[in-house]
Design an enzyme around this catalytic site. Structure first.
Site, PDB file in Angstrom:
ATOM      1  N   CYS A 131       0.197  -1.426  -0.251  1.00  0.00           N
ATOM      2  CA  CYS A 131      -0.278   0.459  -0.218  1.00  0.00           C
ATOM      3  C   CYS A 131       0.894   1.436   0.042  1.00  0.00           C
ATOM      4  O   CYS A 131       0.416   2.353   0.124  1.00  0.00           O
ATOM      5  CB  CYS A 131      -1.157  -0.093   1.385  1.00  0.00           C
ATOM      6  SG  CYS A 131      -1.890  -1.768   1.375  1.00  0.00           S
ATOM      7  N   CYS A 182     -12.942   0.471   8.544  1.00  0.00           N
ATOM      8  CA  CYS A 182     -11.938   0.102   7.655  1.00  0.00           C
ATOM      9  C   CYS A 182     -12.076   1.125   6.446  1.00  0.00           C
ATOM     10  O   CYS A 182     -13.132   1.067   6.270  1.00  0.00           O
ATOM     11  CB  CYS A 182     -12.605  -1.606   6.484  1.00  0.00           C
ATOM     12  SG  CYS A 182     -13.094  -2.785   8.281  1.00  0.00           S
ATOM     13  N   SER A 183     -11.383   1.127   5.424  1.00  0.00           N
ATOM     14  CA  SER A 183     -10.853   1.509   4.319  1.00  0.00           C
ATOM     15  C   SER A 183     -11.722   0.401   2.956  1.00  0.00           C
ATOM     16  O   SER A 183     -11.613  -0.435   3.656  1.00  0.00           O
ATOM     17  CB  SER A 183      -9.479   2.079   4.017  1.00  0.00           C
ATOM     18  OG  SER A 183      -8.075   0.409   3.549  1.00  0.00           O
ATOM     19  N   LYS A 211     -10.039   5.822   4.359  1.00  0.00           N
ATOM     20  CA  LYS A 211     -11.431   6.067   5.320  1.00  0.00           C
ATOM     21  C   LYS A 211     -12.147   6.351   4.095  1.00  0.00           C
ATOM     22  O   LYS A 211     -12.993   5.226   3.705  1.00  0.00           O
ATOM     23  CB  LYS A 211     -11.724   5.708   6.462  1.00  0.00           C
ATOM     24  CG  LYS A 211     -12.963   5.931   6.909  1.00  0.00           C
ATOM     25  CD  LYS A 211     -13.486   4.409   7.451  1.00  0.00           C
ATOM     26  CE  LYS A 211     -14.312   3.872   6.129  1.00  0.00           C
ATOM     27  NZ  LYS A 211     -15.217   4.006   6.334  1.00  0.00           N
ATOM     28  N   HIS A 229      -9.226   3.417  -1.065  1.00  0.00           N
ATOM     29  CA  HIS A 229      -7.753   3.290  -0.870  1.00  0.00           C
ATOM     30  C   HIS A 229      -8.003   2.222  -2.032  1.00  0.00           C
ATOM     31  O   HIS A 229      -7.605   1.004  -2.019  1.00  0.00           O
ATOM     32  CB  HIS A 229      -7.389   2.758   0.296  1.00  0.00           C
ATOM     33  CG  HIS A 229      -6.335   1.886   0.625  1.00  0.00           C
ATOM     34  ND1 HIS A 229      -5.498   2.381   0.453  1.00  0.00           N
ATOM     35  CD2 HIS A 229      -5.543   0.934   1.530  1.00  0.00           C
ATOM     36  CE1 HIS A 229      -4.187   2.403   0.339  1.00  0.00           C
ATOM     37  NE2 HIS A 229      -4.792   0.698   1.097  1.00  0.00           N
TER      38      HIS A 229
HETATM   39  N1  COA Z   1     -16.143   2.281   4.333  1.00  0.00           N
HETATM   40  C1  COA Z   1     -17.843   2.572   4.216  1.00  0.00           C
HETATM   41  N2  COA Z   1     -18.624   1.770   3.255  1.00  0.00           N
HETATM   42  C2  COA Z   1     -18.501   0.527   2.859  1.00  0.00           C
HETATM   43  C3  COA Z   1     -17.377  -0.029   3.201  1.00  0.00           C
HETATM   44  C4  COA Z   1     -15.944   0.866   3.957  1.00  0.00           C
HETATM   45  N3  COA Z   1     -14.512   0.497   4.113  1.00  0.00           N
HETATM   46  N4  COA Z   1     -17.161  -1.633   2.347  1.00  0.00           N
HETATM   47  C5  COA Z   1     -17.977  -1.204   1.811  1.00  0.00           C
HETATM   48  N5  COA Z   1     -18.736  -0.328   1.630  1.00  0.00           N
HETATM   49  C6  COA Z   1     -20.472  -0.230   1.545  1.00  0.00           C
HETATM   50  C7  COA Z   1     -20.481  -0.238  -0.317  1.00  0.00           C
HETATM   51  O1  COA Z   1     -20.463   0.862  -0.342  1.00  0.00           O
HETATM   52  C8  COA Z   1     -21.839  -1.229   0.393  1.00  0.00           C
HETATM   53  O2  COA Z   1     -23.107  -0.137   0.190  1.00  0.00           O
HETATM   54  P1  COA Z   1     -24.352   0.523  -0.885  1.00  0.00           P
HETATM   55  O3  COA Z   1     -25.084  -1.824  -0.220  1.00  0.00           O
HETATM   56  O4  COA Z   1     -25.096   1.694   0.047  1.00  0.00           O
HETATM   57  O5  COA Z   1     -23.849  -0.177  -2.331  1.00  0.00           O
HETATM   58  C9  COA Z   1     -21.989  -1.464   1.367  1.00  0.00           C
HETATM   59  O6  COA Z   1     -20.922  -1.201   1.949  1.00  0.00           O
HETATM   60  C10 COA Z   1     -21.549  -2.891   1.273  1.00  0.00           C
HETATM   61  O7  COA Z   1     -20.613  -3.162  -0.154  1.00  0.00           O
HETATM   62  P2  COA Z   1     -19.524  -4.706  -0.512  1.00  0.00           P
HETATM   63  O8  COA Z   1     -18.377  -4.667  -1.248  1.00  0.00           O
HETATM   64  O9  COA Z   1     -20.754  -5.695  -0.680  1.00  0.00           O
HETATM   65  O10 COA Z   1     -18.611  -5.040   1.333  1.00  0.00           O
HETATM   66  P3  COA Z   1     -18.269  -6.070   1.780  1.00  0.00           P
HETATM   67  O11 COA Z   1     -18.582  -6.249   3.119  1.00  0.00           O
HETATM   68  O12 COA Z   1     -18.078  -7.186   0.761  1.00  0.00           O
HETATM   69  O13 COA Z   1     -16.992  -5.563   2.182  1.00  0.00           O
HETATM   70  C11 COA Z   1     -15.453  -4.857   3.513  1.00  0.00           C
HETATM   71  C12 COA Z   1     -16.409  -4.571   3.339  1.00  0.00           C
HETATM   72  C13 COA Z   1     -14.665  -4.390   5.130  1.00  0.00           C
HETATM   73  C14 COA Z   1     -14.975  -6.054   4.413  1.00  0.00           C
HETATM   74  C15 COA Z   1     -13.898  -4.161   2.281  1.00  0.00           C
HETATM   75  O14 COA Z   1     -13.507  -3.178   1.639  1.00  0.00           O
HETATM   76  C16 COA Z   1     -11.852  -4.521   2.891  1.00  0.00           C
HETATM   77  O15 COA Z   1     -11.930  -5.514   2.842  1.00  0.00           O
HETATM   78  N6  COA Z   1     -11.817  -3.552   3.116  1.00  0.00           N
HETATM   79  C17 COA Z   1     -10.458  -3.546   4.186  1.00  0.00           C
HETATM   80  C18 COA Z   1      -9.825  -3.567   2.284  1.00  0.00           C
HETATM   81  C19 COA Z   1      -7.586  -3.155   3.241  1.00  0.00           C
HETATM   82  O16 COA Z   1      -8.037  -5.079   3.686  1.00  0.00           O
HETATM   83  N7  COA Z   1      -7.079  -2.840   2.083  1.00  0.00           N
HETATM   84  C20 COA Z   1      -6.192  -2.793   2.695  1.00  0.00           C
HETATM   85  C21 COA Z   1      -5.180  -2.346   4.031  1.00  0.00           C
HETATM   86  S1  COA Z   1      -4.177  -2.707   4.766  1.00  0.00           S
END
Ligand code: COA
Length: 388
Positions: free
Chosen positions: A84, A207-208, A330, A334
């Site tokens: 990242c 989470c981002s 956030k 990201h």
């Molecule tokens: N913050 C806010 N909203 C989020 C979000 C987040 N991080 N991630 C997804 N959403 C929202 C989406 O926009 C969607 O909204 P909508 O239904 O109104 O369109 C809803 O939540 C569901 O999205 P979806 O993609 O199905 O979520 P998910 O449950 O599959 O994934 C996380 C959510 C948090 C698990 C995923 O974003 C994630 O793994 N994040 C971490 C990424 C990471 O590790 N990056 C590297 C860092 S070192």
């Protein structure tokens, strides 16, 4: 050391970009940077392009020349990969090349495509930034690794679930007016605390997100800027990079990030300043706890105290030290390979006064970026100062 003016910056909107490839995203960001600088692709001497998971998401390696081509540039071009922190490291390579006197104009930045993958595929791809032999085989993912760090932080220093939530609330608030941000939506502490659990103590809003996006900046030598009448208003005046053992279990502490501490010391010394001089910061808040760890590593807060900063309003737009006025990872999003370059793009605009949130820091002279790879096994810190 010699300052390196930022002649122009650009980034795409972050978020879901449908069928757009990372080469297209970088091409758009670079095009904006050229327009901002008043330069053309023919002016560029070298390109450093940050990208982390192109092989997985797009079956694309060797993306340095591809990114240069997308920007219309024919010049030496190298992909930089540091998870990242890939484009933060790309920026630093550009700074060093100009300071060495080797080149006058460098195009830096990065791009990532992630939302074409399922969350499970993306999570597995991101986990490759951890230790494959020990961490991944034990089932570690990045939400999991950072949740371990958060729980340990609570154990050692205190702080509450609500303190973490306040960090997310602040960064979502900052993103509301930022048209380039993925989530232009304010949230409340209740929203954060009641959201579905991802990995305790984190819920969805700690989470981002997974994001697509590109970022770019044009760095120039002072001589080039003067000879071409560019009049850049902001320069990189200090840069630092350092590393740590890759796996969390090999670290001395789970609540300190020495790679960031050492990178910050180096960047401060390089710029001839200290933490007290910082007016505004863009830090790597891939998870809410990561913002607190970053502020402590940068020396902006004592160990164990940054967890309360957002709760006390100190790091919000109206606070003493605004942090992540862009919305941060956030809420701005990201796309991992683009994030370090986007921090440079957003902070440059914030300091120049042409960012939608510039008014929050209208007297700001000095800003800092903190871009971390993995659980901060790599970190790049850059100091930006107003020069005009
Ligand atoms: N913050 C806010 N909203 C989020 C979000 C987040 N991080 N991630 C997804 N959403 C929202 C989406 O926009 C969607 O909204 P909508 O239904 O109104 O369109 C809803 O939540 C569901 O999205 P979806 O993609 O199905 O979520 P998910 O449950 O599959 O994934 C996380 C959510 C948090 C698990 C995923 O974003 C994630 O793994 N994040 C971490 C990424 C990471 O590790 N990056 C590297 C860092 S070192």
């Amino acid at each position: 050391m010699e300052r390196v003016p930022i002649a122009g910056v650009g980034m795409t909107k972050f978020g879901k970009q449908g069928q757009r490839t990372s080469r297209e995203l970088f091409g758009e960001a670079a095009g904006k940077a050229f327009e901002d600088a008043g330069l053309s692709p023919d002016d560029v001497d070298e390109v450093f392009f940050g990208n982390f998971m192109g092989e997985l998401a797009e079956q694309q390696g060797h993306s340095g020349p591809l990114a240069a081509d997308a920007a219309g540039v024919t010049a030496p071009a190298t992909r930089i990969e540091s998870a990242c922190a890939s484009s933060g490291a790309a920026v630093r390579h550009g700074v060093n090349r100009i300071r060495n006197g080797d080149v006058d104009v460098v195009l830096v930045g990065g791009a990532e495509r992630m939302t074409n993958l399922s969350t499970a595929e993306g999570t597995a791809g991101l986990a490759a930034a951890a230790d494959a032999l020990w961490e991944i085989k034990s089932g570690i993912t990045f939400p999991g690794a950072y949740s371990l760090m958060a729980n340990r932080y609570f154990h050692e220093h205190g702080g509450s679930r609500e303190d973490l939530a306040e960090i997310a609330v602040k960064n979502h608030e900052h993103a509301v007016e930022n048209e380039l941000a993925q989530f232009q939506r304010a949230i409340t502490v209740e929203d954060v605390v009641e959201a579905p659990t991802v990995c305790s103590p984190f819920g969805l809003y700690d989470c981002s997100p997974m994001s697509d996006g590109g970022s770019a900046a044009l760095l120039v030598s002072e001589e080039f800027a003067e000879d071409h009448g560019l009049g850049p208003e902001v320069a990189i005046t200090g840069t630092g990079q350092n590393g740590d053992r890759l796996a969390l279990q090999d670290r001395v502490s789970m609540t300190r990030t020495p790679a960031a501490e050492r990178a910050a010391e180096q960047a401060y010394e390089d710029a001839g300043i200290g933490p007290d001089d910082i007016d505004v910061a863009e830090v790597h808040d891939c998870f809410t706890i990561a913002e607190a760890l970053a502020l402590e590593a940068l020396g902006l807060y004592e160990e164990g105290e940054a967890i309360h900063a957002a709760t006390n309003g100190e790091t919000s737009a109206g606070g003493e030290l605004p942090v992540n006025l862009s919305g941060g990872l956030k809420a701005k999003g990201h796309p991992v390979g683009a994030t370090g370059g986007a921090q440079i793009s957003e902070l440059t605009k914030i300091l120049r006064g042409d960012h939608v949130n510039s008014d929050a820091v209208s007297d700001a002279e000095v800003g800092i970026t903190h871009n971390a790879g993995g659980t901060v096994a790599s970190c790049v810190v850059n100091v930006l100062e107003v020069i005009a």
